[in-house]
Design a protein around this motif. Structure first.
Motif, PDB file in Angstrom:
ATOM      1  N   ARG A   1       0.825  -1.215   0.000  1.00  0.00           N
ATOM      2  CA  ARG A   1       0.000   0.000   0.000  1.00  0.00           C
ATOM      3  C   ARG A   1       0.856   1.259   0.000  1.00  0.00           C
ATOM      4  N   ALA A   2       1.881   1.308   0.852  1.00  0.00           N
ATOM      5  CA  ALA A   2       2.763   2.478   0.931  1.00  0.00           C
ATOM      6  C   ALA A   2       3.544   2.664  -0.372  1.00  0.00           C
ATOM      7  N   ILE A   3       3.966   1.566  -0.983  1.00  0.00           N
ATOM      8  CA  ILE A   3       4.698   1.653  -2.252  1.00  0.00           C
ATOM      9  C   ILE A   3       3.801   2.264  -3.326  1.00  0.00           C
ATOM     10  N   VAL A   4       2.566   1.806  -3.413  1.00  0.00           N
ATOM     11  CA  VAL A   4       1.631   2.338  -4.406  1.00  0.00           C
ATOM     12  C   VAL A   4       1.282   3.793  -4.091  1.00  0.00           C
TER      13      VAL A   4
ATOM     14  N   GLU B   1       5.831 -14.075  -3.524  1.00  0.00           N
ATOM     15  CA  GLU B   1       4.417 -13.736  -3.310  1.00  0.00           C
ATOM     16  C   GLU B   1       4.217 -12.229  -3.217  1.00  0.00           C
ATOM     17  N   ALA B   2       5.056 -11.549  -2.462  1.00  0.00           N
ATOM     18  CA  ALA B   2       4.939 -10.095  -2.320  1.00  0.00           C
ATOM     19  C   ALA B   2       5.143  -9.406  -3.671  1.00  0.00           C
ATOM     20  N   THR B   3       6.071  -9.913  -4.458  1.00  0.00           N
ATOM     21  CA  THR B   3       6.324  -9.351  -5.786  1.00  0.00           C
ATOM     22  C   THR B   3       5.106  -9.545  -6.684  1.00  0.00           C
ATOM     23  N   ARG B   4       4.517 -10.730  -6.652  1.00  0.00           N
ATOM     24  CA  ARG B   4       3.311 -10.994  -7.459  1.00  0.00           C
ATOM     25  C   ARG B   4       2.157 -10.080  -7.045  1.00  0.00           C
TER      26      ARG B   4
ATOM     27  N   VAL C   1      -1.388  -5.483  -8.275  1.00  0.00           N
ATOM     28  CA  VAL C   1      -2.030  -4.241  -7.839  1.00  0.00           C
ATOM     29  C   VAL C   1      -1.616  -3.073  -8.743  1.00  0.00           C
ATOM     30  N   ALA C   2      -0.359  -3.046  -9.147  1.00  0.00           N
ATOM     31  CA  ALA C   2       0.177  -1.928  -9.924  1.00  0.00           C
ATOM     32  C   ALA C   2      -0.358  -1.869 -11.351  1.00  0.00           C
ATOM     33  N   ARG C   3      -0.495  -3.004 -11.974  1.00  0.00           N
ATOM     34  CA  ARG C   3      -0.852  -3.077 -13.399  1.00  0.00           C
ATOM     35  C   ARG C   3      -2.106  -2.270 -13.756  1.00  0.00           C
ATOM     36  N   PRO C   4      -3.230  -2.409 -13.055  1.00  0.00           N
ATOM     37  CA  PRO C   4      -4.444  -1.692 -13.465  1.00  0.00           C
ATOM     38  C   PRO C   4      -4.349  -0.167 -13.330  1.00  0.00           C
ATOM     39  N   ILE C   5      -3.390   0.324 -12.573  1.00  0.00           N
ATOM     40  CA  ILE C   5      -3.262   1.779 -12.429  1.00  0.00           C
ATOM     41  C   ILE C   5      -2.137   2.343 -13.302  1.00  0.00           C
ATOM     42  N   GLY C   6      -1.656   1.535 -14.244  1.00  0.00           N
ATOM     43  CA  GLY C   6      -0.658   2.000 -15.192  1.00  0.00           C
ATOM     44  C   GLY C   6       0.756   2.067 -14.645  1.00  0.00           C
ATOM     45  N   LEU C   7       1.016   1.304 -13.616  1.00  0.00           N
ATOM     46  CA  LEU C   7       2.327   1.268 -12.985  1.00  0.00           C
ATOM     47  C   LEU C   7       2.978  -0.075 -13.294  1.00  0.00           C
ATOM     48  N   SER C   8       4.198  -0.045 -13.806  1.00  0.00           N
ATOM     49  CA  SER C   8       4.901  -1.276 -14.165  1.00  0.00           C
ATOM     50  C   SER C   8       5.933  -1.632 -13.107  1.00  0.00           C
TER      51      SER C   8
END
Length: 134
Positions: free
Chosen positions: A65-68, A98-101, A106-113
């Motif tokens: 959450r904090a990373i996003v 698991e954390a990486t997955r 979570v990142a993909r749908p908001i345009g973050l790679s």
């Protein structure tokens, strides 16, 4: 703990070697696990760098959450993660994978790679992308 990037020169992270060079000085021989997150713009330029220390020697919090939230605040287009294994084995753990997955999902749908996640142990640097996990 987090720290913002305050570098003056424009730095680009366009390859595994660039990322290893960025993170290695802080992670290769660190006595405690640490997590670093490089926030990149759409040209792979470094726009932010955050890190978290571990209270223990063998685990570090992976705050998705904090990373996003940081990525949204900085306008990041991509991320490169790096953490270390002070025990000397750079093989990613099941928890690392698991954390990486989760973060990539979570990142993909908001345009973050999520470009890569590197694991350091001494001079070893393992890329989860090159290993086929991303």
């Amino acid at each position: 703990m987090d720290q913002g990037y305050s570098g003056r020169e424009r730095r680009y992270i366009a390859s595994r070697d660039d990322a290893c060079a960025l993170f290695s000085p802080g992670l290769a021989r660190a006595p405690r696990e640490m997590l670093w997150v490089a926030h990149l713009d759409d040209e792979h330029g470094l726009i932010g760098l955050r890190f978290r220390y571990s209270a223990s020697r063998c685990a570090v919090d992976f705050p998705v959450r904090a990373i996003v939230e940081d990525a949204m605040a900085l306008g990041s287009r991509g991320l490169v993660l790096a953490h270390n294994h002070p025990g000397g084995d750079a093989s990613p753990s099941a928890a690392d994978l698991e954390a990486t997955r989760v973060l990539a999902t979570v990142a993909r749908p908001i345009g973050l790679s999520l470009y890569d996640h590197l694991v350091f142990a001494g001079a070893q640097c393992v890329s989860l992308r090159e290993a086929g996990y991303l």
